[in-house]
Design a protein around this motif. Sequence first.
Motif, PDB file in Angstrom:
ATOM      1  N   TYR A  60       0.812  -1.221   0.000  1.00 43.92           N
ATOM      2  CA  TYR A  60       0.000   0.000   0.000  1.00 43.92           C
ATOM      3  C   TYR A  60       0.842   1.266   0.000  1.00 43.92           C
ATOM      4  O   TYR A  60       0.307   2.363   0.056  1.00 43.92           O
ATOM      5  CB  TYR A  60      -0.930   0.017   1.215  1.00 43.92           C
ATOM      6  N   ALA A 100       3.891  -3.625  -5.045  1.00 42.82           N
ATOM      7  CA  ALA A 100       4.696  -2.412  -4.942  1.00 42.82           C
ATOM      8  C   ALA A 100       6.080  -2.647  -5.520  1.00 42.82           C
ATOM      9  O   ALA A 100       7.091  -2.317  -4.903  1.00 42.82           O
ATOM     10  CB  ALA A 100       4.801  -1.965  -3.481  1.00 42.82           C
ATOM     11  N   GLU A 143      -0.557  -1.193  -8.795  1.00 43.69           N
ATOM     12  CA  GLU A 143       0.381  -0.553  -7.869  1.00 43.69           C
ATOM     13  C   GLU A 143      -0.399   0.099  -6.723  1.00 43.69           C
ATOM     14  O   GLU A 143      -1.381   0.791  -6.938  1.00 43.69           O
ATOM     15  CB  GLU A 143       1.207   0.505  -8.595  1.00 43.69           C
ATOM     16  N   GLY A 144       0.049  -0.157  -5.509  1.00 47.96           N
ATOM     17  CA  GLY A 144      -0.617   0.389  -4.344  1.00 47.96           C
ATOM     18  C   GLY A 144      -1.866  -0.355  -3.943  1.00 47.96           C
ATOM     19  O   GLY A 144      -2.513  -0.009  -2.951  1.00 47.96           O
ATOM     20  N   GLU A 152       2.558   3.797  -1.811  1.00 46.80           N
ATOM     21  CA  GLU A 152       2.556   4.238  -3.208  1.00 46.80           C
ATOM     22  C   GLU A 152       3.809   5.023  -3.578  1.00 46.80           C
ATOM     23  O   GLU A 152       4.042   5.282  -4.763  1.00 46.80           O
ATOM     24  CB  GLU A 152       1.300   5.068  -3.489  1.00 46.80           C
ATOM     25  N   ASP A 153       4.618   5.420  -2.623  1.00 44.26           N
ATOM     26  CA  ASP A 153       5.833   6.176  -2.935  1.00 44.26           C
ATOM     27  C   ASP A 153       6.959   5.753  -1.989  1.00 44.26           C
ATOM     28  O   ASP A 153       7.455   6.545  -1.199  1.00 44.26           O
ATOM     29  CB  ASP A 153       5.562   7.678  -2.809  1.00 44.26           C
TER      30      ASP A 153
END
Length: 554
Positions: free
Chosen positions: A431, A471, A466-467, A433-434
């Motif tokens: 989870y 990931a 993604e997320g 995302e960055d």
Amino acid sequence: MGTNHHDLTRRRLLASGATVSAATIAGCIGGNGEGNGNGNGNGNGADDGNGGAGDGQATLEFTQELERDEDFDPIHSNDAYSTQVFKLVFDGLYTWDEGLGLEPQLAVDMPDVERDGTRYLYEIHDGVEFHNGEEMTAEDVAHSFMAFQEEESVNEAQYDMIDSAEVVDDYQVQVDLDHPFGPWELQTMAIYVVPASERETEEDREEFNTNPIGSGPFVWSDFAHNEYVTLERNDDYWGEPMPNLEEITFVDNVDPASRISEIRAGDTDAIADVPNDDFDDLEAEDGVDVHISESPSYMHLTFNCRDDAPTGDADVRRGICHAFSMTDFVESRLENVADPLSAPIPPITNEQWEFPLDDWHEEYYPDYDPDQAQELLDGAVDDDWSPRILAPGDHRGDLAERIVTRLHELGYDGAEAVTLEFGPLLDQTVYNEDPSPDDFQAYLLGWTGGPDPDAYLYNLYHESQEGINQAHFYEGSADFHDNIAAARESADFDERYDLYEDVMIEMLEELPSLPAYSFRNTMASRDYVQDMQAHPMTQQNPRIVSGYSNVSIE
């Protein structure tokens, strides 16, 4: 994490999966983390007047190996261990046979297929009642198909090809797809049917999530959050066979040693997940039966492929993979309970596809070669490189430690294995995302899919996920993500085979993720528990009642 899986739990939500959709299609598989469940619960154990104590009551306590996420609404749940409970409360339009084949349950037969594989017509049994006394109709089936999109379920991606689900009459439903969808008849149409009248508002759905109403063989009875769930037999069940058990209580115990002690002492009637080190001894134990089945589970070592991470370099990923022996880990640590993998699908899934996995393993799979590992890593990473490998606190945590030990032997003393509870692990990886390179450079998770490669390759490796389910941020070749998407939008087997072959070979060459092993499903029960069988799908265990089994207490 379908279940991702992968049993994915629904902390952000998948998982995985499966993992999972709540329809037991895919989900993220959690591990035996450091949860607070003690496995005692409030149910009737064998020493509490169960059948094991000789009073003849058909009650059973089942001890799960991981805390449930306590999400019991099939539309939104992506937790394999919650699914193990609610699968007894709900019936599916289709259900699984002894293996990975579907057979009609609420549906009268297999669907009529029209419009080049984009229209499916389903007839359901009449006279089926939900536990609230209302008759199930086609409106409920249509609602169950569309709710994933309408309610923005975490499982939406597994059903976003549905254009509409329309009521033809009280017992017929027409489902139209935007495009052909290869996995549809293999697994996607195996939805659990929920009553539309009980889920009209968000407040209704919140209540429904922990007080579900289905049409299944058991009725929701008693529930204490993170302690136990008790189900009672539905004596008005429409289907066959009628369950032998009158009651089943689910508890959890995340400590493997404690679970083994409980089943040996008769403090519970059955447990999930027999550890490898205890398998042989428990099999020889008087009064205990051990059950095992192959499964569509997929454990994987997945890398942070972002440009700012050292593992964004394929040579660094290759170096890590050559630094240890996956085969040796599986054979020495998990020989009774796991099978090594050669590709990002498990062997049981490949039975219907027949990809040349043995040839791929010989040609592409990285073997243990510390000299090659050193050569690949020298110059690609700094001498003080300190990669963090995250994992649950189970066998995957042991694997992370094994990898880190080998990296230490190559001189990278800063390498670190970090074990986390399942929820925080997903928050930091799937989870996230960055993520920065300091958050993680690799993680170990699992996914339960099914008979179609799409359950693994789309959920775990397509950029749209993604997320949500992954990931790794792997950009891949120009066709990589397009091929994954094209394969799910085709109903042509040969075309799908060729697309998946290209995708999986690229993965083995570039290693955004290293296939690790497929974990078998194991259970143990006291010998007075009759007809207990392990099913390939984690979410289907224990299979209390089906067309081929009906658990009872002797």
